[in-house]
Design an enzyme around this catalytic site. Structure first.
Site, PDB file in Angstrom:
ATOM      1  N   GLU A   1       0.812  -1.216   0.000  1.00 51.75           N
ATOM      2  CA  GLU A   1       0.000   0.000   0.000  1.00 51.75           C
ATOM      3  C   GLU A   1       0.843   1.263   0.000  1.00 51.75           C
ATOM      4  O   GLU A   1       0.820   2.047   0.942  1.00 51.75           O
ATOM      5  CB  GLU A   1      -0.960  -0.033   1.180  1.00 51.75           C
ATOM      6  CG  GLU A   1      -1.893  -1.212   1.026  1.00 51.75           C
ATOM      7  CD  GLU A   1      -3.071  -1.214   1.992  1.00 51.75           C
ATOM      8  OE1 GLU A   1      -2.828  -1.080   3.191  1.00 51.75           O
ATOM      9  OE2 GLU A   1      -4.203  -1.377   1.518  1.00 51.75           O
TER      10      GLU A   1
ATOM     11  N   GLU B   1      -4.122 -10.562   0.064  1.00 52.23           N
ATOM     12  CA  GLU B   1      -4.894 -10.476   1.305  1.00 52.23           C
ATOM     13  C   GLU B   1      -6.340 -10.785   0.961  1.00 52.23           C
ATOM     14  O   GLU B   1      -6.887 -10.250   0.001  1.00 52.23           O
ATOM     15  CB  GLU B   1      -4.826  -9.073   1.930  1.00 52.23           C
ATOM     16  CG  GLU B   1      -3.430  -8.680   2.379  1.00 52.23           C
ATOM     17  CD  GLU B   1      -3.357  -7.265   2.985  1.00 52.23           C
ATOM     18  OE1 GLU B   1      -4.378  -6.746   3.457  1.00 52.23           O
ATOM     19  OE2 GLU B   1      -2.260  -6.706   2.948  1.00 52.23           O
TER      20      GLU B   1
HETATM   21  C1  GAL Z   1      -4.929  -3.978   4.026  1.00 53.35           C
HETATM   22  C2  GAL Z   1      -3.537  -3.772   4.541  1.00 53.35           C
HETATM   23  C3  GAL Z   1      -3.271  -4.496   5.821  1.00 53.35           C
HETATM   24  C4  GAL Z   1      -4.409  -4.315   6.762  1.00 53.35           C
HETATM   25  C5  GAL Z   1      -5.657  -4.799   6.137  1.00 53.35           C
HETATM   26  C6  GAL Z   1      -6.864  -4.608   7.005  1.00 53.35           C
HETATM   27  O1  GAL Z   1      -5.332  -2.903   3.279  1.00 53.35           O
HETATM   28  O2  GAL Z   1      -2.586  -4.128   3.596  1.00 53.35           O
HETATM   29  O3  GAL Z   1      -2.078  -4.036   6.359  1.00 53.35           O
HETATM   30  O4  GAL Z   1      -4.544  -2.966   7.053  1.00 53.35           O
HETATM   31  O5  GAL Z   1      -5.918  -4.077   4.977  1.00 53.35           O
HETATM   32  O6  GAL Z   1      -6.752  -5.179   8.232  1.00 53.35           O
END
Ligand code: GAL
Length: 954
Positions: free
Chosen positions: A415, A485
């Protein structure tokens, strides 16, 4: 007059990575060169600003004896000096790069040490810091060595000429905020300190400096090629392979390759004139071919997790045993991959990944997420003044970790938007190491990357990408896809994992994903249980968004991990009870099934009546076989519910799990459950106060149940409310409707129950009600119909929605209170919690628990602990049979108390046990960061009828 008093601290706000440190190199432990750990108790002084104190403390002879003490590795804010701060992506200081606030907690650390008697007098020495947050300036014996930034990266200084046999004074000044903080805006606690090891390394003359192990595997010939490049010439030996070559020379021999499933490491040695270094070599080749990530010629499927380093008391200062616990837990839960979100982990963690077998995406310590608030204007990754710092970070990661076979991807960071700095990093990495691929999620055009990576893409979009219908740049269209993620494991959930996995297994282009995230970053707290954002009085914080892991802060697996384990199990076990066969599929990418032993068992009404070994061929990856099950046990009569269970267990002890550890399982029904029947032969009779029916008494005025036999039952009524989960509430930026919010708006937590009629019939007591919230026209016409055969009591609840319902229901069922209950037995799904879209791991059987053990202790309390598909249960002297199957929860507090609680310690158990028997539960989804529940898991407000048969347990 204009002057600056702060010249001595200019480095803090300098975008440059630092000065004085040695070039980065591989991290290794020498076999014979001496080293001295400087971990331990250090003297410590905290100042409120970077320039509050001069640097006289670094002088030999300075008396720090009156200072406080801190443990190194450690974070001073977790040792009673100042407080931690949690923000997700907002910088906790004004965004004015590279400037940082005047209030800049600064910790001066001093450690005095002697050299061991056998410390050699020849050669040099290096002082190594494995991690300091966020900026440090270092002196040894009064001489300044330099300063550095890059919190989760190693920095070394040449110190040989400065060392004395005794009384060496190492002084380190650590600033919480620096220009580097702009590059470290990861979603986690801000935790300053020397949080990884500090080590003095003797460097004998002629010792190894840096080396690069190139160990590839040719899946066509079955041969591995080894070449070790070294700054200092020497020889490389691998006894098991008869390899004995000079550095820089290649040798090709037949080998067993390394993979996450078969982590074959060969012990070797690099010997130079001055030193011998142990090598652990894994032969494997990672390529992008035909639009797929292939290792050793095969496309792989990531079943991964994002891992932050976390310990509830020590923060990011992890010891080896904690790291090993993480790896063992991952392996035992069928995970095969880790993304080291969002920085290179302690180097020892990667040794464990090599050894036990996990694919690793090694991520650089880089995130500038806070710039999103200004549409990425002034983003350091697109400002060439910062590029040296970015390249420094990339090099420190790659050079440190390049000899780990487990690392298959380098990730540029997380990010950070897009920009020239990222491109420069990618170019440098590709040039330095062509044997791995490059990952970065923030650029959906994939300009710099070898994979199309996204986070939290919804199921439908993932499917579109799988079908290659997502468009995008030409480059992107040719790349494989991963979700770096997904499945946001905050609180209860994540839901919908099985649906994702199905997609991953259906489309070649989808090469799996990484759950967000491994562990809840709760901080152990005497009054709160575990603290989260805001608990330290932070002026800006993101609450419990920091608790979104598959394991609790103390590393107890949460139901989310158990569910994930089942969803990603490497063996498919599907059966057909009618014809008595089971189809076993090997879902590994490399391993055959020879490490597993299979077992069948046969259950009658949930109880195992017979079990035995099942012989399954050692199928190769991707192969399936239909295996005949034995004849069902002879006395498994009709009139009962019967089923097969087939389990795959470790056939013998492995490095990560004992013999009989369960890897995968499947269940399939043979004969269906006969539903409970109660003939409505009893007639209700009334006295002035009470109505009697079979074993029960009711309040004559309200028709409310009071007793069943000797058991007091109170407050039985329809219930639709559950304490919203983090996923019910959802995150404000999510596009799906946030029903948790709407439920509250429409008053589902404050339903009123209007009594319309209590009717005594010939064979039934009927109570008519309307259940509805104040202020709204919607309601649920609810009829309770009670019948009995004299011994058992049957309650049939009929619910008809009225008005214009635009929201699903959180739950639909009844709740009541028992004055006393402790042990619970049931035949249904278990042993753990399950909800409509989190119930893959719910196994049908006979289970028991205490009321207390039924609770899942989410760090922020919320709905939890439901058991699914329950045929019958016994609690507090009552037996409850369902028609159809039901869900139950039982707790020592009310849903309202659960809803109001902010921390575990807000919940005080009472004697009364509140039982919910649910006909339906709404899905969980992953909307705390991702999609809500899929439509098929919605609990819509629709006409419904369900029954329970209640009786006293004898
Ligand atoms: C993503 C980020 C993580 C965490 C997650 C939400 O955007 O890369 O570090 O913030 O969202 O828990």
């Amino acid at each position: 007059m204009s002057f600056r008093t702060t010249t001595a601290i200019d480095y803090v706000e300098d975008v440059a990575p630092g000065s004085g440190a040695l070039p980065p190199r591989a991290w290794y432990a020498s076999s014979d060169a001496k080293s001295l750990s400087l971990n331990g108790t250090w003297r410590f002084r905290l100042s409120p600003t970077a320039g509050a104190e001069d640097d006289s403390f670094a002088e030999p002879g300075y008396d720090a004896g009156a200072w406080a003490e801190v443990a190194v590795p450690g974070h001073w804010v977790l040792q009673g000096h100042g407080s931690p701060i949690y923000t997700n992506h907002l910088y906790p200081f004004p965004v004015d790069p590279p400037r940082v606030p005047t209030e800049n907690p600064t910790g001066d650390h001093v450690r005095v040490f002697d050299l061991p008697d056998d410390w050699p007098s020849d050669g040099g020495a290096v002082l190594r810091f494995d991690g300091v947050e966020s900026c440090a300036r270092v002196w040894l014996n009064g001489t300044e060595l330099g300063e550095f930034k890059g919190s989760r990266l190693p920095h070394e200084f040449a110190v040989g000429q400065l060392l004395k046999p005794a009384g060496n004074v190492l002084a380190v000044r650590v600033h919480q905020w620096s220009a580097g903080s702009y590059l470290e805006d990861q979603d986690q606690w801000w935790l300053p300190g020397i949080f990884r090891d500090v080590t003095l390394l003797h460097r004998p003359t002629g010792s190894v400096r840096d080396f690069f192990v190139h160990a590839s595997y040719d899946h066509v010939t079955g041969e591995g090629t080894l070449r070790v490049d070294s700054d200092v010439e020497g020889r490389v030996t691998v006894p098991a392979l008869d390899i004995d070559v000079a550095t820089g020379e290649s040798m090709t021999v037949a080998v067993e390759p390394w993979s996450a499933e078969t982590p074959r490491l060969y012990d070797g040695r690099l010997v130079t004139e001055g030193e011998s270094v142990p090598l652990r070599i894994g032969f494997r080749t990672v390529v992008l071919e035909d639009g797929l990530i292939k290792v050793n010629g095969k496309a792989i499927l990531f079943k991964g997790v994002n891992r932050h380093e976390w310990h509830p008391e020590k923060g990011r200062a992890l010891d080896l045993e904690t790291m090993r616990e993480d790896v063992l837990l991952m392996k035992r839960h069928n995970l095969n991959a880790v993304r080291t979100s969002h920085y290179p982990p302690h180097p020892a963690f990667l040794d464990l990944c090599d050894e036990y077998g996990l694919w690793v995406i090694d991520e650089c310590d880089l995130e500038t997420h806070g710039f999103v608030e200004q549409s990425w204007r002034d983003n350091p990754v697109d400002d060439e003044r910062w590029t040296p710092a970015l390249l420094d970070r990339a090099a420190r990661m790659v050079e440190r970790d390049k000899n780990h076979p487990s690392v298959v991807f380098w990730s540029l960071g997380n990010e950070a938007g897009t920009g020239r700095g990222l491109t420069a990093m990618a170019e440098w990495i590709h040039g330095r190491d062509s044997s791995r691929l490059v990952h970065y999620e923030g650029d959906w055009n994939c300009r710099d990357t070898d994979v199309y990576s996204r986070m939290y893409a919804f199921h439908d979009e993932v499917e579109k990408i799988g079908r290659k219908l997502d468009g995008g740049t030409r480059k992107r269209r040719e790349l494989p896809f991963i979700q770096c993620e997904y499945g946001h494991a905050m609180g209860n959930g994540p839901g919908g994992l099985a649906d994702y996995q199905k997609l991953f297994e259906s489309y070649d282009r989808l090469q799996g994903g990484f759950i967000w995230e491994w562990i809840d970053h709760g901080i152990k707290h005497p009054e709160l249980g575990y603290a989260y954002g805001g608990d330290f009085g932070e002026e800006l914080h993101d609450g419990n968004f920091v608790c979104d892991g598959l394991i609790f802060p103390d590393r107890t697996p949460s139901p989310g991990l158990v569910e994930y384990k089942k969803v990603i199990e490497p063996v498919g076990i599907e059966g057909d009870g009618a014809d008595g066969t089971v189809r076993v599929t090997n879902k590994y990418d490399f391993a055959d099934l020879s490490a597993l032993a299979f077992e069948w068992s046969y259950q009658v009404d949930g109880e195992t009546v017979e079990a035995g070994a099942l012989s399954v061929p050692a199928l190769a990856p991707g192969e399936s076989a239909d295996v005949k099950l034995p004849e069902p046990p002879a006395d498994a009569r009709g009139g009962s519910e019967t089923q097969w269970t087939v389990r795959a267990l470790l056939a013998s002890d492995t490095a990560w799990g004992p013999k009989d550890h369960e890897v995968a399982w499947g269940q399939f029904p043979v004969s269906a459950r006969p539903l409970p029947a109660v003939a409505a032969t009893d007639r209700p009779t009334a006295s002035e106060e009470l109505i009697y029916l079979g074993p029960a008494s009711f309040d004559a005025r309200t028709g409310t149940l009071k007793t069943i036999g000797g058991v007091d039952v109170s407050a039985l009524r329809l219930d639709v409310w559950r304490a919203p989960t983090d996923n019910d509430d959802g995150a404000e930026w999510q596009t799906d409707t946030r029903y948790g919010m709407l439920w509250r708006k429409y008053g589902l937590h404050r339903m009123q129950h209007r009594l319309d009629a209590v009717e005594l019939g010939d064979d039934a007591l009927t109570v008519r009600t309307r259940v509805a919230p104040a202020a709204w026209e919607v309601g649920l016409s609810t009829v309770y119909r009670w019948t009995s055969d004299g011994t058992k009591l049957r309650l049939t609840v009929s619910v008809a929605p009225e008005g214009d319902w635009t929201v699903p229901l959180p739950r639909l069922g009844i709740r009541f209170a028992l004055a006393q209950a402790d042990r619970v037995k049931w035949f249904g799904g278990g042993p753990g919690e399950a909800y409509p879209d989190t119930k893959s791991a719910s196994m049908l059987g006979r289970w028991h628990s205490t009321v207390d053990e039924l609770q899942t202790p989410y760090v922020r309390p919320q709905e939890n602990g439901a058991r699914a598909d329950v045929r019958w249960m016994e609690i507090g002297g009552l037996r409850i049979e369902g028609d159809p199957e039901f869900w139950f929860t039982a707790r020592r507090w009310t849903t309202e108390q659960l809803d109001a609680a902010r921390h575990r310690t807000d919940l005080t158990p009472g004697d009364t046990v509140w039982v919910n028997l649910d006909h339906g539960q709404h899905g969980i989804g992953s909307q705390s960061c991702g999609p809500g529940p899929l439509p098929q898991y919605f609990l819509r407000a629709e006409p419904a009828e369900f029954s329970f048969v209640l009786s006293e347990v004898n």
